[in-house]
Design a protein around this motif. Structure first.
Motif, PDB file in Angstrom:
ATOM      1  N   ARG A 101      84.733  14.791 145.951  1.00 36.67           N
ATOM      2  CA  ARG A 101      85.828  13.610 146.387  1.00 36.67           C
ATOM      3  C   ARG A 101      85.797  12.874 147.483  1.00 36.67           C
ATOM      4  N   PHE A 102      84.807  13.129 148.308  1.00 30.81           N
ATOM      5  CA  PHE A 102      84.471  12.278 149.439  1.00 30.81           C
ATOM      6  C   PHE A 102      83.314  11.213 149.386  1.00 30.81           C
ATOM      7  N   VAL A 103      82.489  11.658 148.264  1.00 37.61           N
ATOM      8  CA  VAL A 103      81.132  10.801 148.151  1.00 37.61           C
ATOM      9  C   VAL A 103      80.975  10.723 146.653  1.00 37.61           C
ATOM     10  N   ARG A 104      81.253   9.359 146.170  1.00 33.04           N
ATOM     11  CA  ARG A 104      80.992   9.372 144.672  1.00 33.04           C
ATOM     12  C   ARG A 104      80.585   7.884 144.360  1.00 33.04           C
ATOM     13  N   PRO A 105      79.720   7.648 143.495  1.00 33.38           N
ATOM     14  CA  PRO A 105      79.275   6.177 143.066  1.00 33.38           C
ATOM     15  C   PRO A 105      80.450   5.553 142.464  1.00 33.38           C
ATOM     16  N   VAL A 106      80.440   4.103 142.684  1.00 38.05           N
ATOM     17  CA  VAL A 106      81.170   3.125 142.146  1.00 38.05           C
ATOM     18  C   VAL A 106      80.416   2.651 140.783  1.00 38.05           C
ATOM     19  N   ALA A 107      81.319   2.438 139.973  1.00 39.27           N
ATOM     20  CA  ALA A 107      80.848   1.789 138.744  1.00 39.27           C
ATOM     21  C   ALA A 107      80.551   0.383 139.031  1.00 39.27           C
ATOM     22  N   LEU A 108      79.238  -0.004 138.127  1.00 40.38           N
ATOM     23  CA  LEU A 108      78.820  -1.341 138.028  1.00 40.38           C
ATOM     24  C   LEU A 108      79.154  -2.095 136.804  1.00 40.38           C
ATOM     25  N   PRO A 109      79.251  -3.368 136.828  1.00 36.94           N
ATOM     26  CA  PRO A 109      79.527  -4.200 135.558  1.00 36.94           C
ATOM     27  C   PRO A 109      78.618  -3.825 134.390  1.00 36.94           C
ATOM     28  N   ASN A 140      89.139  -3.735 139.820  1.00 35.58           N
ATOM     29  CA  ASN A 140      89.533  -2.810 139.004  1.00 35.58           C
ATOM     30  C   ASN A 140      88.468  -1.598 138.839  1.00 35.58           C
ATOM     31  N   ASN A 141      88.007  -1.167 140.222  1.00 38.24           N
ATOM     32  CA  ASN A 141      87.266   0.158 140.274  1.00 38.24           C
ATOM     33  C   ASN A 141      85.649  -0.470 139.713  1.00 38.24           C
ATOM     34  N   VAL A 142      85.413  -1.640 139.834  1.00 39.32           N
ATOM     35  CA  VAL A 142      83.997  -2.019 139.517  1.00 39.32           C
ATOM     36  C   VAL A 142      83.501  -2.901 140.631  1.00 39.32           C
ATOM     37  N   ALA A 143      82.267  -2.710 141.158  1.00 35.36           N
ATOM     38  CA  ALA A 143      81.542  -3.271 141.931  1.00 35.36           C
ATOM     39  C   ALA A 143      80.771  -4.609 141.448  1.00 35.36           C
ATOM     40  N   GLN A 144      81.666  -5.733 141.787  1.00 31.56           N
ATOM     41  CA  GLN A 144      81.272  -6.904 141.201  1.00 31.56           C
ATOM     42  C   GLN A 144      80.503  -7.806 142.364  1.00 31.56           C
ATOM     43  N   GLY A 145      80.584  -7.493 143.414  1.00 31.80           N
ATOM     44  CA  GLY A 145      79.758  -8.391 144.409  1.00 31.80           C
ATOM     45  C   GLY A 145      79.348  -7.694 145.498  1.00 31.80           C
ATOM     46  N   VAL A 146      78.540  -8.475 146.311  1.00 28.72           N
ATOM     47  CA  VAL A 146      77.864  -7.555 147.450  1.00 28.72           C
ATOM     48  C   VAL A 146      78.380  -8.540 148.640  1.00 28.72           C
ATOM     49  N   VAL A 147      78.751  -8.171 149.705  1.00 34.53           N
ATOM     50  CA  VAL A 147      78.841  -9.234 151.136  1.00 34.53           C
ATOM     51  C   VAL A 147      77.711 -10.054 151.652  1.00 34.53           C
ATOM     52  N   SER A 148      77.749 -11.082 151.459  1.00 36.73           N
ATOM     53  CA  SER A 148      76.537 -11.931 151.713  1.00 36.73           C
ATOM     54  C   SER A 148      76.701 -12.636 153.147  1.00 36.73           C
ATOM     55  N   TYR A 149      77.385 -13.827 152.809  1.00 37.01           N
ATOM     56  CA  TYR A 149      77.420 -14.572 154.267  1.00 37.01           C
ATOM     57  C   TYR A 149      78.881 -15.232 154.300  1.00 37.01           C
ATOM     58  N   GLY A 150      79.212 -15.805 155.347  1.00 39.20           N
ATOM     59  CA  GLY A 150      80.268 -16.826 155.371  1.00 39.20           C
ATOM     60  C   GLY A 150      79.958 -17.743 156.781  1.00 39.20           C
ATOM     61  N   ASN A 151      81.144 -18.520 157.515  1.00 32.73           N
ATOM     62  CA  ASN A 151      81.017 -19.253 158.349  1.00 32.73           C
ATOM     63  C   ASN A 151      81.246 -18.450 159.571  1.00 32.73           C
ATOM     64  N   ARG A 152      80.798 -18.967 160.733  1.00 34.00           N
ATOM     65  CA  ARG A 152      80.631 -18.471 162.086  1.00 34.00           C
ATOM     66  C   ARG A 152      82.163 -18.123 162.627  1.00 34.00           C
ATOM     67  N   ALA A 153      83.201 -18.955 162.185  1.00 31.89           N
ATOM     68  CA  ALA A 153      84.404 -18.845 162.488  1.00 31.89           C
ATOM     69  C   ALA A 153      85.176 -17.726 161.922  1.00 31.89           C
ATOM     70  N   ALA A 154      84.723 -17.114 160.966  1.00 32.85           N
ATOM     71  CA  ALA A 154      85.260 -15.942 160.111  1.00 32.85           C
ATOM     72  C   ALA A 154      86.617 -16.762 159.385  1.00 32.85           C
ATOM     73  N   THR A 155      86.448 -17.622 158.901  1.00 31.92           N
ATOM     74  CA  THR A 155      87.500 -18.307 158.065  1.00 31.92           C
ATOM     75  C   THR A 155      86.985 -18.523 156.515  1.00 31.92           C
ATOM     76  N   PRO A 156      87.885 -17.990 155.499  1.00 30.64           N
ATOM     77  CA  PRO A 156      87.484 -17.825 154.064  1.00 30.64           C
ATOM     78  C   PRO A 156      87.353 -19.564 153.471  1.00 30.64           C
TER      79      PRO A 156
END
Length: 269
Positions: free
Chosen positions: A122-130, A208-224
């Motif tokens: 219950r502490f280590v479990r895979p996440v679903a992919l699309p 919805n319990n599915v891994a849809q993305g992987v964190v890649s990059y943003g800007n240096r000011a950490a603003t969305p």
């Protein structure tokens, strides 16, 4: 020893890639059992990244997190404590997408084959992919998680999570040169101070319990908004790679020169 190594990683300077969640909260302990904390050795020194378990013997992360040696910590909430739930596993093989572009971070995705399969509980479990190349609609609310700073100047040792909203591609194509809406996802409302940052690279965007993305990059000011790699666009490569390197091959194939040998752990700086 593991506690000492985690403390070393926690004290890494910001340039080393310590993860950061801006505008989030401490996650309920072990509410994201797929999360992985990566300790990486490269010519630049030790660094950290996020990742997520997608099969008992594979972790997905960003290609930019590649190092000569990588150790994966699963089942963690507080990365500076020797929690009984934690599993520390060396990486046998790191497989970056063949089309990864270091200049614009296109195809920023990597699979890590673990030296030993994780013990699932219950502490280590895979996440679903699309299941197919589905498209996320603008306005969809998803979750990102990671360890590290909670502001530009303050760190945290516990897993943080944050709710982020998917944006129209135009929000990122007007901001980031080279943004590709077919292979990337634009995430984060510019009116809110909520985002991932820096070494959170490699962590998942879960919808919805599915891994849809992987964190890649943003800007240096950490603003969305920021850019995530779109997992659904890489399903054929993901499936082909995991079929090629089956778990039973772990004991048959010697580890490549560029990856970790059995039992490796990062040495304290």
């Amino acid at each position: 020893m593991q506690l000492l190594l985690l403390l070393v990683a926690f004290l890494l300077p910001p340039r080393a890639g310590a993860g950061e969640i801006i505008g989030g909260n401490e996650a309920r302990p072990h509410s994201h059992p797929y999360m992985a904390y990566l300790l990486t050795e490269s010519p630049r020194g030790l660094s950290t990244c996020g990742g997520f378990l997608v099969r008992e013997d594979f972790v997905m992360t960003a290609a930019r997190c590649l190092g000569s040696r990588i150790c994966v910590i699963l089942g963690a909430h507080n990365i500076t404590r020797q929690e009984r739930t934690q599993q520390s596993i060396s990486v046998l093989r790191a497989i970056t997408h063949p089309g990864y572009n270091e200049q614009n971070y296109l195809n920023d995705i990597m699979l890590l084959q673990l030296q030993n399969g994780a013990r699932l509980n219950r502490f280590v479990r895979p996440v679903a992919l699309p299941q197919r190349q589905s498209r996320l609609r603008p306005g969809a609310v998803c979750t990102a998680a990671g360890w590290g700073r909670v502001t530009l100047n303050r760190r945290t040792d516990t897993l943080q999570d944050v709710q982020l909203t998917v944006q129209r591609n135009e929000e990122c194509s007007s901001r980031f040169q080279g943004y590709n809406g077919q292979r990337q996802i634009c995430v984060g409302d510019r009116r809110q101070r909520k985002t991932t940052f820096s070494g959170d690279s490699g962590g998942p965007l879960v919808c919805n319990n599915v891994a849809q993305g992987v964190v890649s990059y943003g800007n240096r000011a950490a603003t969305p908004p920021e850019v995530f790699t779109r997992v659904s666009s890489f399903l054929p490569w993901i499936r082909r790679t995991m079929r090629r390197f089956k778990q039973r091959e772990i004991k048959l194939d010697p580890p490549p020169v560029t990856n970790s040998s059995p039992g490796w752990r990062p040495a304290p700086a």
